[in-house]
Scaffold this active site. Structure first.
Site, PDB file in Angstrom:
ATOM      1  N   GLU A   1       0.829  -1.205   0.000  1.00 52.10           N
ATOM      2  CA  GLU A   1       0.000   0.000   0.000  1.00 52.10           C
ATOM      3  C   GLU A   1       0.866   1.258   0.000  1.00 52.10           C
ATOM      4  OE1 GLU A   1      -2.214  -2.971   2.741  1.00 52.10           O
ATOM      5  OE2 GLU A   1      -0.193  -2.634   1.959  1.00 52.10           O
TER       6      GLU A   1
ATOM      7  N   CYS B   1      -2.778  -3.885   7.095  1.00 57.14           N
ATOM      8  CA  CYS B   1      -2.384  -4.137   8.481  1.00 57.14           C
ATOM      9  C   CYS B   1      -2.727  -2.938   9.352  1.00 57.14           C
ATOM     10  CB  CYS B   1      -0.894  -4.465   8.557  1.00 57.14           C
ATOM     11  SG  CYS B   1       0.200  -3.092   8.121  1.00 57.14           S
TER      12      CYS B   1
ATOM     13  N   ALA C   1      12.894 -41.570 -13.683  1.00 64.55           N
ATOM     14  CA  ALA C   1      14.243 -42.044 -14.011  1.00 64.55           C
ATOM     15  C   ALA C   1      14.108 -43.394 -14.701  1.00 64.55           C
ATOM     16  CB  ALA C   1      15.097 -42.172 -12.748  1.00 64.55           C
TER      17      ALA C   1
ATOM     18  N   TRP D   1      18.919 -35.791 -18.459  1.00 65.59           N
ATOM     19  CA  TRP D   1      17.870 -34.903 -17.980  1.00 65.59           C
ATOM     20  C   TRP D   1      16.542 -35.276 -18.609  1.00 65.59           C
ATOM     21  CZ3 TRP D   1      19.127 -32.138 -13.917  1.00 65.59           C
ATOM     22  CH2 TRP D   1      20.453 -31.742 -13.746  1.00 65.59           C
TER      23      TRP D   1
ATOM     24  N   ASP E   1      22.458 -39.075  -7.272  1.00 69.15           N
ATOM     25  CA  ASP E   1      22.875 -37.889  -8.034  1.00 69.15           C
ATOM     26  C   ASP E   1      24.007 -37.089  -7.412  1.00 69.15           C
ATOM     27  OD1 ASP E   1      20.766 -38.542  -9.739  1.00 69.15           O
ATOM     28  OD2 ASP E   1      19.356 -37.181  -8.740  1.00 69.15           O
TER      29      ASP E   1
ATOM     30  N   GLU F   1      12.830 -31.827  -3.271  1.00 64.82           N
ATOM     31  CA  GLU F   1      13.421 -32.421  -4.475  1.00 64.82           C
ATOM     32  C   GLU F   1      13.940 -33.789  -4.059  1.00 64.82           C
ATOM     33  OE1 GLU F   1      15.637 -30.113  -7.289  1.00 64.82           O
ATOM     34  OE2 GLU F   1      15.347 -28.285  -6.110  1.00 64.82           O
TER      35      GLU F   1
END
Length: 370
Positions: free
Chosen positions: A56, A79, A164, A172, A202, A298
Site C-alpha cells: 500500500e 495491516c 528415471a 535430464w 545424483d 526435491e
C-alpha cells in the site's frame, strides 16, 4: 464493464504485482496494491522485501496526489499495527482514499483490524474474496495459523510417469527451460528437502545457479542411518548454503564419529522420529527454530510418498516431458501410499498449466475436500 468485473480485474492486477515479491517478502505475505481513479490505475505497488515498505505504501507513493478520492484494491486486508513499518490502514486514511477493496482478511491477530480502522475513519472498506487471491495468500495463512512452512514437492517425469530409468538415470528428463525455472525457485525458498536415495543417485548440490539469489536455501537431508559422507557435494558446498542432516537418535549415538565430522564441517545434525510424525516434527522444527517459511522438496518417490501420506505437502509441481519410457519398473514420483480403492486416494486440484520449453509445467494443490 460491471462493478464486479472491474473489481475482479483490479484485484487480479494486484495479485500479479504481489507475485513479484516471492523470495523477498517471506515470511511476510506477498501483497499487491493498485490505486484506481476514474477506472484507470494511477498507482502500483507490492511488498518487495520483509522489513521494507508494504504494498500500500509503495502504491500510494506511485499515485501521489492522485490517491485522494481514489479506490485502493489490495490482495490482503491492510495491516493495523506498528511492526517494522507503520500501519497501512493509517497510511491509506492519511492519503485520503475514498474506498478500499481487499481480497483476503489478515489471519494474523497482531496485524488485523485494518477494516475496522478504515470504517472508523469514514472510508468504505469492502471484503471481496477471490480464489486467485486465496491461492496467493495460502502460504502466509498456513504459516500464521498452523506454525508450519509451506511445502512444495517438485519433480520431472516422462509422459508415462517415470522420474528415471530403472537404473536410476534421470539427467535430464526435463528441458533446459524447466531446469532454469527450478533454479529460480531454489533461489526464492528457505529450504530444499531431499532424501538419501537422491543423494546416492545424483550427489546433488541443491544450490541455485544462473539466477539472482534472493534467499540462500538451507539444504535438508532426511538420512535416518546417518550415511551422508563428508566427501559428498552437499557437505563440500556448506560454505555456499547451510546443511541440516536429519536422522534417528540411535544413528547419532551409533555413528558418533560421523556426526562429529559432519558438525565439524558445519552441518546441523538433528534427531527425528521415524515415519510421518518425524517428518512433521522436522518441518515444525525448521519453522520454529530456523525461521523456514517455504520448503521445496526435491526427492525420490519414497520420501515424497511419506510426506503426501502424512498430509505434509501443500503443492505439487511437476514438469512433464514429451518422453515415453514404457518401463513398468521405472520409479514413479510418489510411492508407498498404496490406497485400497479410488476413494482412498488424495485429491488435488489444478492451479495452473503452462508450457515450459517443450515440457508442460503443472501445479496442483490439495483439494479442499480431500
Amino acid at each position: 464493464m460491471s462493478a464486479d468485473a472491474a473489481t475482479r480485474r483490479f484485484l487480479l492486477a494486484a495479485t500479479r504485482l504481489a507475485l513479484r515479491g516471492h523470495g523477498g517478502a517471506e515470511p511476510n505475505p506477498m501483497v499487491g496494491c493498485v490505486i484506481v481513479r476514474d477506472g484507470h490505475i494511477v498507482g502500483r505497488g507490492w511488498h518487495r522485501c520483509c522489513g521494507e515498505a508494504h504494498a500500500e505504501i509503495n502504491a500510494l507513493a506511485d499515485a501521489g496526489d492522485r490517491a485522494r478520492g481514489a479506490t485502493a484494491y489490495i490482495t490482503l486486508e491492510p495491516c493495523n499495527h506498528h511492526g517494522r513499518t507503520g500501519p497501512c490502514s493509517h497510511a491509506l486514511i492519511a492519503a485520503g482514499v475514498a474506498r478500499v477493496v481487499f481480497a483476503t482478511r489478515d489471519p494474523n491477530p497482531t496485524a488485523a483490524g485494518g477494516m475496522q480502522a478504515l470504517h472508523a475513519a469514514g472510508i468504505e472498506a469492502v471484503h471481496h474474496p477471490m480464489p486467485e487471491t486465496d491461492d496467493l495468500n495460502a502460504p502466509f495463512v498456513k504459516r500464521v495459523t498452523a506454525r508450519m512452512p509451506w511445502v512444495t514437492a517438485k519433480w520431472a517425469q516422462t509422459l508415462d510417469g517415470a522420474i528415471a530409468t530403472r537404473g536410476g538415470e534421470s539427467q535430464w528428463i526435463s528441458c533446459a527451460a524447466s531446469r532454469r525455472r527450478v533454479h529460480r525457485e531454489r533461489a526464492r525458498v528457505d529450504a530444499i528437502l531431499t532424501g538419501m536415495g537422491t543423494v546416492r543417485a545424483d550427489d546433488p548440490r541443491l544450490t541455485a545457479r544462473g539466477t539472482p539469489i534472493l534467499r540462500r536455501a538451507r539444504r535438508v537431508v532426511v538420512d535416518r542411518q546417518l550415511d551422508l559422507e563428508v566427501t559428498s557435494a552437499l557437505v563440500k558446498t556448506i560454505g555456499q548454503a547451510p546443511l541440516t542432516v536429519a536422522c534417528a537418535q540411535e544413528a547419532i549415538t551409533r555413528r558418533a564419529d560421523r556426526a562429529g565430522l559432519l558438525r565439524s564441517a558445519g552441518a546441523d545434525v538433528l534427531a527425528i522420529d521415524d515415519g510421518g510424525e518425524g517428518l512433521n516434527s522436522l518441518l515444525r522444527d525448521l519453522h520454529t527454530r530456523l525461521g523456514v517459511s517455504t520448503v521445496l522438496v526435491e526427492a525420490g518417490g519414497g520420501l515424497v510418498g511419506k510426506l503426501v501420506e502424512a498430509d505434509l505437502v501443500d503443492e505439487l509441481w511437476a514438469f512433464i516431458a514429451p518422453i515415453v519410457m514404457g518401463d513398468a519398473q521405472a520409479p514413479s514420483p510418489i510411492r508407498g501410499v498404496d490406497p485400497v480403492q479410488l476413494a482412498d486416494c488424495s485429491r488435488w486440484r489444478t492451479v495452473s498449466v503452462a508450457r515450459s520449453g517443450d515440457d508442460v509445467e503443472l501445479r496442483l494443490r490439495r483439494h479442499a475436500n480431500a
